[in-house]
Scaffold this active site. Sequence first.
Site, PDB file in Angstrom:
ATOM      1  N   GLU A 142       0.802  -1.217   0.000  1.00 35.72           N
ATOM      2  CA  GLU A 142       0.000   0.000   0.000  1.00 35.72           C
ATOM      3  C   GLU A 142       0.840   1.275   0.000  1.00 35.72           C
ATOM      4  O   GLU A 142       0.556   2.212  -0.756  1.00 35.72           O
ATOM      5  CB  GLU A 142      -0.943   0.008   1.204  1.00 35.72           C
ATOM      6  CG  GLU A 142      -2.095  -0.978   1.104  1.00 35.72           C
ATOM      7  CD  GLU A 142      -3.095  -0.601   0.023  1.00 35.72           C
ATOM      8  OE1 GLU A 142      -3.193   0.592  -0.307  1.00 35.72           O
ATOM      9  OE2 GLU A 142      -3.769  -1.509  -0.496  1.00 35.72           O
ATOM     10  N   THR A 143       1.847   1.349   0.860  1.00 32.05           N
ATOM     11  CA  THR A 143       2.566   2.626   1.033  1.00 32.05           C
ATOM     12  C   THR A 143       4.080   2.489   1.133  1.00 32.05           C
ATOM     13  O   THR A 143       4.755   3.433   1.516  1.00 32.05           O
ATOM     14  CB  THR A 143       2.070   3.348   2.305  1.00 32.05           C
ATOM     15  OG1 THR A 143       2.365   2.537   3.459  1.00 32.05           O
ATOM     16  CG2 THR A 143       0.582   3.628   2.239  1.00 32.05           C
TER      17      THR A 143
END
Length: 336
Positions: free
Chosen positions: A131-132
């Site tokens: 995700e990040t």
Amino acid sequence: MQVMRGWATRYAPWVGLVSILGTAQDALAGDYEGSPQVAGFVGEMTRDYGFAGEQLMGVFREAERKQSILDAISKPAERVKQWNEYRPMFITDARIARGVDFWRQHEAVLARAEQEYGVPAQVIVSIIGVETFFGRNTGNFRVIDALSTLGFDYPPRAEFFRKELREFLLLAREEQVDPLTLKGSYAGAMGLPQFMPSSFRAYAVDFDGDGHINIWTNPDDAIGSVASYFKRHGWVAGEPVVSRADARGEQVDEGLTTGIEPTKTVGELRALGWSSHDALRDDMPVTAFRLEGDNGPEYWMGLTNFYAITRYNRSVMYAMAVHQLSEQLVQARGVK
């Protein structure tokens, strides 16, 4: 995440009802000055959730319509990548190395999350990594700008984003944080795990027990929240995720699942020429799919935990990337 002390002094408290009839359009300024949509939304929030109308007007006076957000969400979709193009985007030496470091740094918290929710540490780490990149890319848009822009100026999905805007304002009130300070993606996804506001309110947890849920800068809360999400979406502790399969015969394609849901059974697939590499019960529901790998087509059966991953992002390739990154993390930890 900035605590709400400044919010209390800048605006009226998050209590009470303030009539906006005849004052909404005059009170609003900036990009949303005179917007009937915003006036109506403020009216709903005061009537249904007890917000102070003047306070919300103060928020929307400072909210900005971002053309870059509209451009990002409206641009034509890229050509759909094949698995042999998609996989290398997420399973890289750099991401694996950073994931091993993140796992070691937060090992005790990850172990507690695994014990409490039944979700393996490597899966939690992998989600945050995909995700990040473990917090490197959490988004630079103010969430209030993203959700206001999409809720009031993007008709195709305005209803969805206005719902998320409502959830965002509720979570800001509950967590006592200034809604003008929180940042996320152009679509309003927030923090290390990129939760939308509705997911935050439904699944995020205060995993370190400090009285606040902070998925932006508190890895403990982010870890616990990811584990909570998967547990609530059907993750079964100790069960596998996918099984590689061989598929032969003229009826093979009839076994491929349409969509994400596990609508086939292992027995039904077996009758169509599929055979799994692992021992699976004939009555097990699976998602049957084919991916284009480096060495040709790959056939897979996604099990209950695979479906749980797709509830985070409705994509077979996303779920496979999360799963295979988690496997690489286990291997990397084992050799270092």
